[in-house]
Design an enzyme around this catalytic site. Structure first.
Site, PDB file in Angstrom:
ATOM      1  N   CYS A  59      -8.149  -7.860   3.641  1.00  0.00           N
ATOM      2  CA  CYS A  59      -6.972  -8.129   2.484  1.00  0.00           C
ATOM      3  C   CYS A  59      -5.669  -8.505   3.287  1.00  0.00           C
ATOM      4  O   CYS A  59      -4.919  -9.617   2.792  1.00  0.00           O
ATOM      5  CB  CYS A  59      -6.809  -7.020   1.622  1.00  0.00           C
ATOM      6  SG  CYS A  59      -5.272  -7.073   0.219  1.00  0.00           S
ATOM      7  N   CYS A  93      -8.404   0.254  -2.540  1.00  0.00           N
ATOM      8  CA  CYS A  93      -7.799   0.297  -3.793  1.00  0.00           C
ATOM      9  C   CYS A  93      -8.560  -0.363  -4.864  1.00  0.00           C
ATOM     10  O   CYS A  93      -8.506   0.246  -6.016  1.00  0.00           O
ATOM     11  CB  CYS A  93      -6.704  -0.926  -3.616  1.00  0.00           C
ATOM     12  SG  CYS A  93      -6.853  -2.431  -3.407  1.00  0.00           S
TER      13      CYS A  93
END
Length: 374
Positions: free
Chosen positions: A120, A216
């Site tokens: 990410c 997440c």
């Protein structure tokens, strides 16, 4: 205009006239990036908050413990409104799915232990978002990561966060020199408690907001459930075998196991506790052994990223996000530990340090087992 708090050295390096500058802040909707935006606004520079929407809006709204989701986007916008700065939201769901989520699932299927936070950072955050900041003509991109950026003779250098409990340098090993020169990390010298104090002092509504989960997009921690959803044909049973190949039992699918795992094997009648030593994706076998079988002398690395300049001295290596750095040597792309190391898993990263400075790192492709203790 309020000045920076006395315990925060100026991290911006904007020159003599900050009001002529522009700072883009990556805003996840949490307390860390919100404080960064508030600190940036105090410089007098033009500040722009940017949030990447990484999930479908309807689904994201109901995701507790996630980041870059529905509620988080609203929180980021509310902070920007309070500070009087612009806020933009970009839909990066498809990019995030391809670069992070799909790779996460595929790594698990290949018997690897993935670290999606690194993908990410090196993908949507430090590539796409950084390019957007440059396109806006910004002087820097600021984030809420707990690492320190220090000016050096050959450019910016990356150091561990001052608070060991919050240090995020392990997840930023793939940052390039060009990215590091452009990035700013205002919170790297602070403990989290101080950041929350600053948020409260600045009147930010997220001051007491809980931290997001490490991964997440798996807020409930059910990694196997996510992989099963993305790859429905993956929950294939197989054998659990010992180091000699002798069958000890059956398992429900490789996605339920990682190297070093002890629980969930459901094998009784053994003389000593057994751990997952390796996962063999092609044969669907989980290989187990005693703890000493987890000892590793060396690891082969790929994708080596180096931001350590001409460093030739001693170094340490960290092979898990929560592990302590241990003495090692880097010989080409082979990492050799001074003493056998445990819990080294393909798919994880090996991050290299010289003291507090991050030298770089690479992906663990395979390991070399140490001679078993008698």
């Amino acid at each position: 205009m309020d000045s920076l708090p006395a315990d925060i050295p100026d991290p911006w390096s904007l020159g003599a006239d900050p009001s002529a500058r522009r700072i883009v802040v990556a805003m996840s909707g949490g307390v860390d990036s919100s404080v960064v935006a508030a600190l940036a606004q105090r410089t007098g520079a033009e500040v722009v908050g940017v949030t990447l929407q990484l999930y479908d809006h309807g689904e994201a709204t109901a995701r507790p413990g996630a980041c870059c989701a529905g509620r988080d986007i609203r929180d980021a916008r509310a902070v920007c409104d309070r500070l009087g700065i612009a806020h933009y939201v970009f839909d990066y769901e498809s990019n995030f799915r391809a670069a992070v989520v799909d790779r996460f699932a595929d790594d698990y299927l290949a018997g690897r232990t993935p670290i999606p936070c690194v993908q990410c950072n090196t993908g949507p955050k430090f590539t796409d978002l950084l390019q957007f900041a440059r396109d806006l003509g910004a002087d820097c991109l600021a984030t809420g990561h707990y690492v320190r950026r220090v000016g050096g003779m050959a450019g910016a250098e990356l150091y561990r966060g001052a608070d060991p409990a919050r240090d995020q340098s392990y997840f930023l090993f793939a940052t390039t020199q060009a990215q590091l020169d452009y990035l700013r990390f205002p919170l790297g010298g602070l403990p989290k408690a101080r950041v929350r104090e600053l948020a409260a002092e600045m009147g930010l509504g997220v001051a007491a907001k809980p931290d997001s989960q490490d991964i997440c997009f798996v807020p409930d921690g059910d990694y196997a459930g996510l992989v099963r959803k993305l790859r429905p044909d993956t929950d294939t049973a197989g054998e659990i075998v010992d180091l000699s190949g002798r069958a000890l039992g059956r398992h429900r699918g490789l996605i339920h196991f990682t190297v070093g795992q002890r629980r969930g094997l459901e094998i009784g009648g053994q003389d000593e506790p057994l751990y997952v030593v390796r996962l063999e994706a092609e044969s669907r076998r989980v290989v187990v052994g005693p703890r000493r079988a987890l000892a590793v002398d060396a690891a082969q690395l790929s994708g080596l990223n180096w931001i350590g300049g001409n460093h030739h001295g001693p170094l340490t290596a960290k092979v898990r996000s929560m592990a302590k750095p241990v003495p090692a040597q880097l010989i080409g792309d082979r990492l050799v530990f001074d003493q056998p190391e445990y819990g080294v898993a393909p798919g994880q990263a090996a991050v290299l340090y010289a003291g507090e400075r991050v030298l770089g790192g690479g992906w663990i492709e395979r390991t070399e087992a140490a001679a078993l203790a008698a």
